[in-house]
Design a protein around this motif. Structure first.
Motif, mmCIF file in Angstrom:
data_model
loop_
_atom_site.group_PDB
_atom_site.id
_atom_site.type_symbol
_atom_site.label_atom_id
_atom_site.label_comp_id
_atom_site.label_asym_id
_atom_site.label_seq_id
_atom_site.Cartn_x
_atom_site.Cartn_y
_atom_site.Cartn_z
ATOM 1 N N ALA A 141 10.048 -16.527 16.327
ATOM 2 C CA ALA A 141 10.960 -16.413 17.461
ATOM 3 C C ALA A 141 11.963 -15.293 17.210
ATOM 4 N N ILE A 142 11.769 -14.175 17.904
ATOM 5 C CA ILE A 142 12.740 -13.086 17.826
ATOM 6 C C ILE A 142 13.182 -12.739 19.239
ATOM 7 N N THR A 143 14.347 -12.147 19.333
ATOM 8 C CA THR A 143 14.891 -11.752 20.631
ATOM 9 C C THR A 143 14.514 -10.299 20.914
ATOM 10 N N ILE A 144 14.738 -9.913 22.166
ATOM 11 C CA ILE A 144 14.506 -8.511 22.554
ATOM 12 C C ILE A 144 15.395 -7.599 21.713
ATOM 13 N N LYS A 145 16.653 -7.993 21.523
ATOM 14 C CA LYS A 145 17.575 -7.177 20.733
ATOM 15 C C LYS A 145 17.082 -7.033 19.289
ATOM 16 N N GLN A 146 16.610 -8.136 18.686
ATOM 17 C CA GLN A 146 16.071 -8.071 17.331
ATOM 18 C C GLN A 146 14.827 -7.187 17.298
ATOM 19 N N ALA A 147 13.977 -7.317 18.317
ATOM 20 C CA ALA A 147 12.766 -6.502 18.386
ATOM 21 C C ALA A 147 13.124 -5.022 18.450
ATOM 22 N N GLN A 148 14.122 -4.682 19.254
ATOM 23 C CA GLN A 148 14.542 -3.285 19.356
ATOM 24 C C GLN A 148 15.058 -2.769 18.017
ATOM 25 N N THR A 149 15.827 -3.598 17.319
ATOM 26 C CA THR A 149 16.352 -3.198 16.016
ATOM 27 C C THR A 149 15.228 -3.026 15.008
ATOM 28 N N ILE A 150 14.263 -3.939 15.032
ATOM 29 C CA ILE A 150 13.099 -3.843 14.136
ATOM 30 C C ILE A 150 12.339 -2.548 14.400
ATOM 31 N N LEU A 151 12.111 -2.262 15.675
ATOM 32 C CA LEU A 151 11.369 -1.049 16.026
ATOM 33 C C LEU A 151 12.150 0.205 15.675
ATOM 34 N N ASP A 152 13.459 0.177 15.872
ATOM 35 C CA ASP A 152 14.284 1.319 15.465
ATOM 36 C C ASP A 152 14.142 1.561 13.965
ATOM 37 N N LEU A 153 14.165 0.479 13.190
ATOM 38 C CA LEU A 153 14.004 0.588 11.741
ATOM 39 C C LEU A 153 12.636 1.167 11.394
ATOM 40 N N ALA A 154 11.610 0.656 12.027
ATOM 41 C CA ALA A 154 10.246 1.115 11.732
ATOM 42 C C ALA A 154 10.043 2.579 12.129
ATOM 43 N N ARG A 155 10.669 2.984 13.212
ATOM 44 C CA ARG A 155 10.466 4.348 13.718
ATOM 45 C C ARG A 155 11.314 5.387 13.000
ATOM 46 N N THR A 156 12.478 5.008 12.521
ATOM 47 C CA THR A 156 13.342 5.993 11.873
ATOM 48 C C THR A 156 13.093 6.102 10.376
ATOM 49 N N ASN A 157 12.465 5.094 9.791
ATOM 50 C CA ASN A 157 12.145 5.111 8.364
ATOM 51 C C ASN A 157 10.635 5.043 8.226
ATOM 52 N N ASP A 158 9.999 6.148 8.054
ATOM 53 C CA ASP A 158 8.533 6.220 8.012
ATOM 54 C C ASP A 158 8.001 5.283 6.919
ATOM 55 N N GLN A 193 5.404 -1.841 -2.420
ATOM 56 C CA GLN A 193 6.817 -1.550 -2.696
ATOM 57 C C GLN A 193 7.575 -1.204 -1.418
ATOM 58 N N GLU A 194 6.967 -0.384 -0.583
ATOM 59 C CA GLU A 194 7.624 -0.020 0.669
ATOM 60 C C GLU A 194 7.739 -1.227 1.591
ATOM 61 N N ARG A 195 6.700 -2.079 1.581
ATOM 62 C CA ARG A 195 6.745 -3.275 2.410
ATOM 63 C C ARG A 195 7.860 -4.218 1.955
ATOM 64 N N LYS A 196 8.080 -4.327 0.640
ATOM 65 C CA LYS A 196 9.177 -5.163 0.134
ATOM 66 C C LYS A 196 10.517 -4.668 0.666
ATOM 67 N N LYS A 197 10.705 -3.357 0.651
ATOM 68 C CA LYS A 197 11.950 -2.782 1.179
ATOM 69 C C LYS A 197 12.091 -3.112 2.663
ATOM 70 N N TRP A 198 10.989 -2.965 3.379
ATOM 71 C CA TRP A 198 10.984 -3.239 4.809
ATOM 72 C C TRP A 198 11.319 -4.698 5.083
ATOM 73 N N VAL A 199 10.738 -5.610 4.301
ATOM 74 C CA VAL A 199 10.991 -7.040 4.472
ATOM 75 C C VAL A 199 12.465 -7.358 4.200
ATOM 76 N N ARG A 200 13.048 -6.727 3.201
ATOM 77 C CA ARG A 200 14.478 -6.949 2.926
ATOM 78 C C ARG A 200 15.335 -6.493 4.112
ATOM 79 N N GLU A 201 15.012 -5.342 4.662
ATOM 80 C CA GLU A 201 15.751 -4.846 5.822
ATOM 81 C C GLU A 201 15.532 -5.761 7.025
#
Length: 86
Positions: free
Chosen positions: A30-47, A54-62
């Motif tokens: 269960a995530i909100t639209i706002k959380q989804a937007q933040t997740i996508l912003d993170l995914a798009r700005t940090n390749d 290792q990169e996935r661990k960092k992503w999961v922490r964020e």
């Protein structure tokens, strides 16, 4: 990078927050639209290469900071299951 990885990365760049929320609900997250937007912003700005452990661990922490540790854990588990099925 293989074709499968390229497709996943391309989808991360083009998915809408509404689509991400729909996918999350389909898999019991269960995530909100706002959380989804933040997740996508993170995914798009940090390749992020989610196929690299290792990169996935960092992503999961964020992701845990953005949503919650529980959602981040479930998302990681689902992604690992998805990778096993490829």
């Amino acid at each position: 990078m293989n074709v499968y990885q390229q497709l996943v990365r391309q989808k991360l760049k083009t998915i809408t927050p509404e689509e991400l929320v729909a996918y999350s609900h389909r898999y019991g997250l269960a995530i909100t639209i706002k959380q989804a937007q933040t997740i996508l912003d993170l995914a798009r700005t940090n390749d992020i290469n989610v196929f690299d452990p290792q990169e996935r661990k960092k992503w999961v922490r964020e992701l845990a900071k953005i949503t919650s540790p529980e959602i981040a854990r479930k998302a990681n588990e689902l992604f690992l299951q998805f990778m096993k099925k490829k």
